[in-house]
Design a protein around this motif. Structure first.
Motif, short mmCIF file in Angstrom:
data_model
loop_
_atom_site.label_atom_id
_atom_site.label_comp_id
_atom_site.label_asym_id
_atom_site.label_seq_id
_atom_site.Cartn_x
_atom_site.Cartn_y
_atom_site.Cartn_z
N PRO A 33 44.99 54.68 49.81
CA PRO A 33 45.29 53.16 50.16
C PRO A 33 45.88 52.57 48.95
CG PRO A 33 43.19 53.59 51.01
CD PRO A 33 43.61 54.94 50.36
N GLY A 34 47.07 51.64 48.99
CA GLY A 34 47.65 51.11 47.79
C GLY A 34 47.17 49.87 47.48
N GLY A 35 47.75 49.28 46.23
CA GLY A 35 47.54 47.85 45.91
C GLY A 35 46.11 47.76 45.37
N ILE A 36 45.61 48.87 44.51
CA ILE A 36 44.18 48.76 43.87
C ILE A 36 44.56 48.93 42.52
CG2 ILE A 36 42.03 50.11 43.54
CD1 ILE A 36 42.51 51.12 46.75
N THR A 37 44.28 48.38 41.46
CA THR A 37 44.22 48.59 40.09
C THR A 37 42.95 48.73 39.52
OG1 THR A 37 46.10 47.03 40.14
CG2 THR A 37 45.04 47.29 38.19
N HIS A 38 42.74 49.54 38.35
CA HIS A 38 41.55 50.00 37.99
C HIS A 38 41.67 49.66 36.56
CE1 HIS A 38 41.28 52.79 41.51
NE2 HIS A 38 39.94 52.39 41.43
N VAL A 80 38.58 40.43 42.75
CA VAL A 80 37.99 41.26 41.95
C VAL A 80 36.65 41.83 42.27
CG1 VAL A 80 37.05 41.35 39.19
CG2 VAL A 80 39.18 39.86 39.88
N VAL A 81 36.44 43.21 42.21
CA VAL A 81 35.32 43.84 42.93
C VAL A 81 34.57 44.61 41.50
CG1 VAL A 81 34.36 45.43 44.13
CG2 VAL A 81 36.58 44.15 44.85
N LEU A 82 33.22 44.27 41.51
CA LEU A 82 32.18 44.91 40.40
C LEU A 82 31.02 44.94 41.22
CD1 LEU A 82 30.54 42.44 38.46
CD2 LEU A 82 32.95 42.25 37.89
N GLU A 83 30.40 46.08 40.11
CA GLU A 83 29.02 46.22 40.21
C GLU A 83 28.47 45.55 39.06
OE1 GLU A 83 28.06 50.79 41.18
OE2 GLU A 83 30.06 50.60 40.17
N ILE A 128 41.42 44.44 42.23
CA ILE A 128 40.89 44.90 40.73
C ILE A 128 39.62 45.47 40.94
CG2 ILE A 128 40.62 44.14 38.41
CD1 ILE A 128 42.86 42.34 38.72
N SER A 129 39.66 46.71 40.51
CA SER A 129 38.24 47.34 40.48
C SER A 129 38.24 47.83 39.01
CB SER A 129 38.07 48.07 41.41
OG SER A 129 36.89 49.25 41.31
N PHE A 130 37.22 48.76 38.69
CA PHE A 130 36.95 49.18 37.48
C PHE A 130 36.64 50.57 37.24
CE2 PHE A 130 36.36 44.54 37.73
CZ PHE A 130 36.89 44.36 36.73
N PHE A 153 38.92 54.04 52.05
CA PHE A 153 39.29 52.79 51.37
C PHE A 153 38.19 52.73 50.16
CE2 PHE A 153 40.42 48.01 52.14
CZ PHE A 153 40.96 47.97 51.17
N THR A 154 36.85 52.67 50.31
CA THR A 154 36.00 52.37 49.20
C THR A 154 35.87 53.36 48.34
OG1 THR A 154 34.30 53.59 50.49
CG2 THR A 154 34.39 51.30 50.99
N VAL A 155 36.35 54.68 48.45
CA VAL A 155 36.16 55.63 47.25
C VAL A 155 37.59 55.30 46.47
CG1 VAL A 155 37.88 57.59 48.49
CG2 VAL A 155 35.64 57.81 46.93
N SER A 156 38.59 54.79 47.16
CA SER A 156 39.90 54.58 46.60
C SER A 156 39.46 53.25 45.41
CB SER A 156 40.89 54.20 47.35
OG SER A 156 41.23 55.30 48.13
N VAL A 157 39.08 52.39 46.03
CA VAL A 157 38.59 51.23 45.17
C VAL A 157 37.47 51.59 44.16
CG1 VAL A 157 37.71 48.66 45.06
CG2 VAL A 157 38.97 49.49 46.95
N GLY A 158 36.68 52.35 44.14
CA GLY A 158 36.03 52.99 43.30
C GLY A 158 36.77 53.49 42.26
N GLY A 159 36.37 53.60 40.95
CA GLY A 159 37.10 53.84 39.86
C GLY A 159 36.92 55.55 39.17
N GLN A 160 36.62 56.53 40.10
CA GLN A 160 36.34 57.87 39.84
C GLN A 160 37.39 58.80 40.34
OE1 GLN A 160 32.16 58.86 38.97
NE2 GLN A 160 31.31 56.79 39.79
N ALA A 161 38.17 59.41 39.89
CA ALA A 161 39.15 60.25 40.32
C ALA A 161 38.49 61.56 40.97
CB ALA A 161 40.26 60.67 39.08
N LYS A 162 37.60 61.85 40.45
CA LYS A 162 36.92 63.05 41.14
C LYS A 162 36.37 63.08 42.61
CE LYS A 162 32.22 62.02 39.58
NZ LYS A 162 30.86 62.39 38.97
#
Length: 402
Positions: free
Chosen positions: A160-165, A185-188, A130-132, A142-151
């Motif tokens: 990569p799958g299994g990531i919820t924003h 759960v991953v967050l800044e 889970i990211s935001f 992987f990291t850009v997919s976990v990051g929550g910015q579509a651009k």
């Protein structure tokens, strides 16, 4: 060989659009370009040169290590790596450290650890990260997919799958999403690229509670807000919530590339022999400089200066906000400060940055609608005042919106 900005277009991949200015040297809070024009640095290389340019203790550490040993690989270990890891363990919640070269690599390691920890201990069903939205965790796939910015992911599918924003700081959304399938759960603690947006204490506390309840790892990305920038060595230390895993880079080396993943003993155990690695990670040069930088940034004198200069900066921005009507106050922690542009100036952060540069001040954007200021942690009161003066001149030149 004489190089210019035009040289960039001739020899570099066009994934950046750098300024026409080419700095050639720096000292403390200042840099000078090819024409010997001086600029005050309120960017710190995107929160990297936390002790300014050419800090004597970092130079001494690099020079001493350069005459001893540069590289071994992780077939062997080395004294600087063990000393830096020991210092990080001493100063934080962590029991174990993994070294790499960047924030993206630190986050890649953390996300792989989360998946491996869940698979090893609970089974393959437990794989949701889970990211935001508006998060930024790096530029690997992987990291850009976990990051929550579509651009940052468009054109790189399949991802990569299994990531919820989820929406950041949304308590109800977080509580509804975390379950037995969640591995992390991953967050800044302060979203950097997402507009210098701090997490609320309530949001962090709920994330900790839910991770405990569902046996998930809580991962804090402190690549940008860590290493003294928030006013404590790491932001979590003043927020009342301790993660299981923390990633750091940027200011850790004061400008020399080094990253680290910090973890509890229990979490770290899942990255057993052969499961992850880095050829350059933990190299003697980076770790020697990192130890010198960490020793300095964790000192009471530096952290006290961050608090004092943060107050000075935010007070100054409040005055400029009232006088010019371009931005509306400030937000953030320590010396990672965002100034959101008012509606009439939305989308024009680059215009303000360019105007500041013309007056000899380097600042950043955190998206098109927020100015980002990240001066060195050891900046003097006089240099802070001068930077605010130059920003005021730039805002005067821009004029108030019609």
């Amino acid at each position: 060989m004489q190089v210019t900005r035009k040289t960039f277009d001739e020899v570099m991949v066009p994934n950046y659009a750098p300024s026409d200015i080419i700095p050639v040297r720096g000292l403390g809070s200042r840099i000078w370009d090819q024409q010997e024009r001086e600029y005050l640095d309120f960017a710190s290389g995107i929160a990297v040169t936390g002790l300014g340019h050419c800090h004597p203790k970092l130079i001494a550490a690099l020079a001493e290590q350069a005459g001893k040993l540069w590289h071994l690989s992780n077939v062997m270990t080395n004294e600087p790596a063990l000393k830096l890891a020991s210092k990080l363990v001493e100063l934080t919640f962590a029991d174990r450290v993994f070294f790499c070269n960047s924030g993206a690599e630190a986050n890649e390691a953390a996300f792989k650890l989360a998946r491996k920890h869940a698979s090893t201990n609970y089974g393959p069903h437990k794989q949701q990260i889970i990211s935001f939205y508006n998060a930024f965790h790096g530029r690997t796939l992987f990291t850009v997919s976990v990051g929550g910015q579509a651009k940052y992911t468009q054109g790189f599918e399949p991802l990569p799958g299994g990531i919820t924003h989820l929406p950041f700081n949304d308590l109800a959304a977080l509580e509804a999403a975390v379950g037995e399938q969640t591995c992390a759960v991953v967050l800044e603690p302060v979203q950097g690229e997402g507009g210098i947006m701090p997490a609320t204490r309530e949001f962090l506390a709920l994330a900790r509670q839910l991770c405990d309840r569902h046996k998930a790892l809580l991962i804090f990305d402190e690549v940008q807000c860590g290493n003294g920038r928030s006013g404590s060595l790491f932001a979590y230390q003043q927020l009342g919530v301790t993660p299981d895993v923390l990633t750091t880079a940027k200011g850790l080396g004061g400008g020399f590339p080094v990253g680290a993943m910090l973890a509890t003993k229990e979490a770290a155990a899942s990255l057993a022999f052969g499961t992850h690695g880095s050829t350059y990670g933990g190299n003697p040069l980076a770790c020697a400089v990192g130890l010198a930088a960490l020793t300095e940034t964790s000192s009471p004198a530096i952290l006290e200066n961050v608090a004092a200069r943060s107050t000075q900066l935010r007070d100054g921005l409040a005055v400029l906000a009232t006088a010019h009507g371009v931005f509306s106050g400030s937000r953030g922690m320590g010396l990672l400060i965002g100034a959101p542009l008012v509606d009439a100036w939305k989308g024009r952060s680059k215009d303000v940055i360019n105007a500041a540069m013309r007056h000899g001040l380097w600042i950043l954007a955190a998206g098109p609608d927020v100015l980002r200021l990240a001066p060195p942690l050891n900046i003097s009161e006089a240099d802070m005042a001068e930077g605010l003066r130059r920003l005021g001149q730039a805002l005067t030149d821009l004029g108030k919106p019609a």
